[in-house]
Design a protein around this motif. Structure first.
Motif, PDB file in Angstrom:
ATOM      1  N   UNK A   1      39.598  48.203  44.501  1.00 16.51           N
ATOM      2  CA  UNK A   1      39.198  47.469  43.298  1.00 16.51           C
ATOM      3  C   UNK A   1      40.363  47.464  42.314  1.00 16.51           C
ATOM      4  N   UNK A   2      40.441  46.417  41.526  1.00 20.73           N
ATOM      5  CA  UNK A   2      41.520  46.311  40.553  1.00 20.73           C
ATOM      6  C   UNK A   2      41.274  45.087  39.682  1.00 20.73           C
ATOM      7  N   UNK A   3      41.925  45.062  38.542  1.00 22.50           N
ATOM      8  CA  UNK A   3      41.958  43.865  37.724  1.00 22.50           C
ATOM      9  C   UNK A   3      43.383  43.649  37.238  1.00 22.50           C
ATOM     10  N   UNK A   4      43.775  42.392  37.196  1.00 23.68           N
ATOM     11  CA  UNK A   4      45.068  42.037  36.634  1.00 23.68           C
ATOM     12  C   UNK A   4      44.872  41.473  35.245  1.00 23.68           C
ATOM     13  N   UNK A   5      45.895  40.815  34.749  1.00 19.91           N
ATOM     14  CA  UNK A   5      45.767  40.190  33.443  1.00 19.91           C
ATOM     15  C   UNK A   5      44.743  39.059  33.434  1.00 19.91           C
ATOM     16  N   UNK A   6      44.588  38.400  34.599  1.00 21.29           N
ATOM     17  CA  UNK A   6      43.774  37.184  34.640  1.00 21.29           C
ATOM     18  C   UNK A   6      42.656  37.209  35.669  1.00 21.29           C
TER      19      UNK A   6
ATOM     20  N   UNK B   1      39.628  41.958  41.377  1.00 22.11           N
ATOM     21  CA  UNK B   1      39.320  42.156  42.791  1.00 22.11           C
ATOM     22  C   UNK B   1      38.061  43.005  42.874  1.00 22.11           C
ATOM     23  N   UNK B   2      36.979  42.402  43.359  1.00 22.72           N
ATOM     24  CA  UNK B   2      35.695  43.097  43.450  1.00 22.72           C
ATOM     25  C   UNK B   2      35.652  43.988  44.691  1.00 22.72           C
ATOM     26  N   UNK B   3      34.812  44.996  44.633  1.00 17.51           N
ATOM     27  CA  UNK B   3      34.683  45.943  45.745  1.00 17.51           C
ATOM     28  C   UNK B   3      34.089  45.268  46.968  1.00 17.51           C
ATOM     29  N   UNK B   4      34.747  45.473  48.099  1.00 19.09           N
ATOM     30  CA  UNK B   4      34.266  45.001  49.395  1.00 19.09           C
ATOM     31  C   UNK B   4      34.084  46.233  50.273  1.00 19.09           C
ATOM     32  N   UNK B   5      32.850  46.577  50.640  1.00 18.36           N
ATOM     33  CA  UNK B   5      32.630  47.809  51.408  1.00 18.36           C
ATOM     34  C   UNK B   5      33.316  47.832  52.765  1.00 18.36           C
TER      35      UNK B   5
ATOM     36  N   UNK C   1      45.690  39.327  44.853  1.00 20.34           N
ATOM     37  CA  UNK C   1      44.955  38.670  45.932  1.00 20.34           C
ATOM     38  C   UNK C   1      44.197  39.681  46.783  1.00 20.34           C
ATOM     39  N   UNK C   2      44.763  40.873  46.967  1.00 20.03           N
ATOM     40  CA  UNK C   2      44.148  41.870  47.842  1.00 20.03           C
ATOM     41  C   UNK C   2      44.602  43.263  47.422  1.00 20.03           C
ATOM     42  N   UNK C   3      43.693  44.214  47.498  1.00 22.91           N
ATOM     43  CA  UNK C   3      44.004  45.623  47.253  1.00 22.91           C
ATOM     44  C   UNK C   3      43.485  46.420  48.444  1.00 22.91           C
TER      45      UNK C   3
END
Length: 423
Positions: free
Chosen positions: A230-235, A238-242, A188-190
């Motif tokens: 930024x990150x990705x899980x299996x499904x 999380x896109x970059x938010x400046x 949900x959040x990084x």
């Protein structure tokens, strides 16, 4: 402008003209071919990196030593007529990680041998990562212990470069990165790295290098690995938010010789990648996305061949990969949770793409070779291409060269990175 090299990145960013370089983290020959062909076509730097688990002096999970990997890359570069001066090899997370189940003295001895093998094989970019605890130690070491071990490995790299008569390497330090290959759960959040943590990492590494007489080596530290958010899980991704990274980006202004290196930027897309480069994350590492799109294209061709060619069978490539993963589940079992149906879906379609560990198996290579042989020279009707691989319409109604189609699909992702790096 002329080609951007690793040593250009800091001056460009701090001079108000940010540019980036894509770091291709894969050992798959078709991914390497795509990267090198794209480099030849664009004239851009081709940075190709191998991780410590993937490639090391004992072979890694690919069975390749650093010299083996370098030979593979350079042989494909020659086949693709990619000028050798465009190609830079890097070693990622070089440290005791593959041997962390051993005591620290034994694990670090192996790490020293590995670093020496990378440098002797001509790897010009070295990410020093000694952050993980070994047997009897905490899971993660404190910054001072990490920096001291990194300096120990840098001393080996410097000595090896002198003895081998090769230029001393450039270094990346810092270890606050997403889990290799993506997270195992929905995200949900990084949170980005705390700016003070980034400052402290640089300070303790600078001191550790100085204490070991490695000031010249530290002058070749070009980047710091941090978490930009930024990150990705299996499904999901999380896109970059400046906005949450503003404090971290502001801290970079204090270090005019440094840029940030961003890991796990897979699946971000051109706009978020461009924003990362604009904010000083000048090295963008990508790996699983490249083999994910390769798998997409292979499975699409498997469906096309199933529909087009009597006697080919019904998705034999898919079936063979399922059989292999069930027979040898170590690479995926601890990463995929849920029902049997969930696990089956994730084995093939997870964004973390752990199927990539199986493509070098003999049975998988035979199944891919059979698919390519079956479709080579076939005229695939446009409606069938549109059904299974609409992004590749240009390959319809011409004698098909499947490997060119596969390389094109990988290159489509590389084009997105290339555009972002040229902001």
């Amino acid at each position: 402008m002329s080609r951007v090299t690793l040593t250009d990145l800091a001056s460009l960013y701090h001079g108000g003209k940010p540019k980036g370089i894509t770091s291709v983290c894969s050992a798959h020959p078709l991914v390497l071919r795509a990267a090198l062909r794209h480099g030849r076509e664009t004239g851009a730097t081709v940075l190709i990196e191998a991780t410590c688990n993937q490639v090391n002096h004992l072979g890694g999970y690919t069975g390749m030593t650093p010299q083996d990997f370098a030979t593979l890359v350079h042989s494909i570069a020659a086949e693709e007529a990619c000028p050798p001066e465009l190609v830079i090899l890097g070693g990622d997370h070089l440290g005791p990680n593959p041997w962390r189940d051993q005591r620290a003295d034994a694990a670090m001895l192996q790490a020293e041998r590995m670093v020496a093998a990378f440098v002797a094989a001509g790897f010009a970019k070295i990410h020093l990562d000694a952050s993980m605890g070994c047997a009897g130690e905490p899971v993660a070491l404190d910054d001072v212990a990490t920096a001291n071990r990194a300096a120990r490995l840098a001393a080996v790299a410097e000595r090896t470069a002198r003895d081998a008569g090769v230029p001393p390497p450039l270094y990346i330090i810092g270890t606050e990165v997403p889990p290799p290959g993506g997270a195992d759960h929905a995200l949900a959040e990084i949170r980005p790295t705390d700016p003070d943590a980034a400052r402290h990492t640089l300070a303790v590494h600078r001191q550790a290098f100085a204490d070991n007489g490695l000031d010249d080596a530290f002058s070749r530290v070009i980047g710091l690995v941090v978490q930009p958010g930024v990150e990705f899980g299996n499904r999901n991704v999380i896109a970059y938010d400046p906005a949450p990274a503003r404090g971290l980006v502001a801290a970079l202004a204090e270090e005019p010789g440094i840029i940030f290196e961003a890991h796990s930027t897979d699946y971000q897309g051109t706009e978020p990648l461009s924003r990362l480069v604009q904010d000083g994350f000048a090295i963008l590492k990508v790996g699983p996305e490249l083999t994910f799109v390769l798998r997409e294209a292979l499975y699409a061709l498997d469906l096309i061949a199933s529909d087009l060619l009597p006697g080919y069978g019904t998705r034999p490539l898919y079936s063979e990969m399922e059989r292999l993963m069930l027979a040898s589940p170590d690479h995926w079992r601890s990463h995929y949770q849920g029902t049997a149906g969930d696990e089956r879906m994730l084995r093939h379609y997870s964004l973390s793409d752990r199927i990539r560990y199986y493509w070098t198996r003999k049975e998988a290579m035979q199944a891919v070779a059979r698919l390519i042989h079956a479709l080579r020279g076939q005229l695939v009707p446009l409606p069938l291409i549109r059904q299974h691989l609409p992004q590749a319409e240009a390959f319809a109604a011409h004698p098909l060269e499947p490997e060119d189609l596969l390389v094109d699909r990988i290159t489509d992702t590389l084009r997105s990175y290339h555009t972002a790096c040229a902001v």
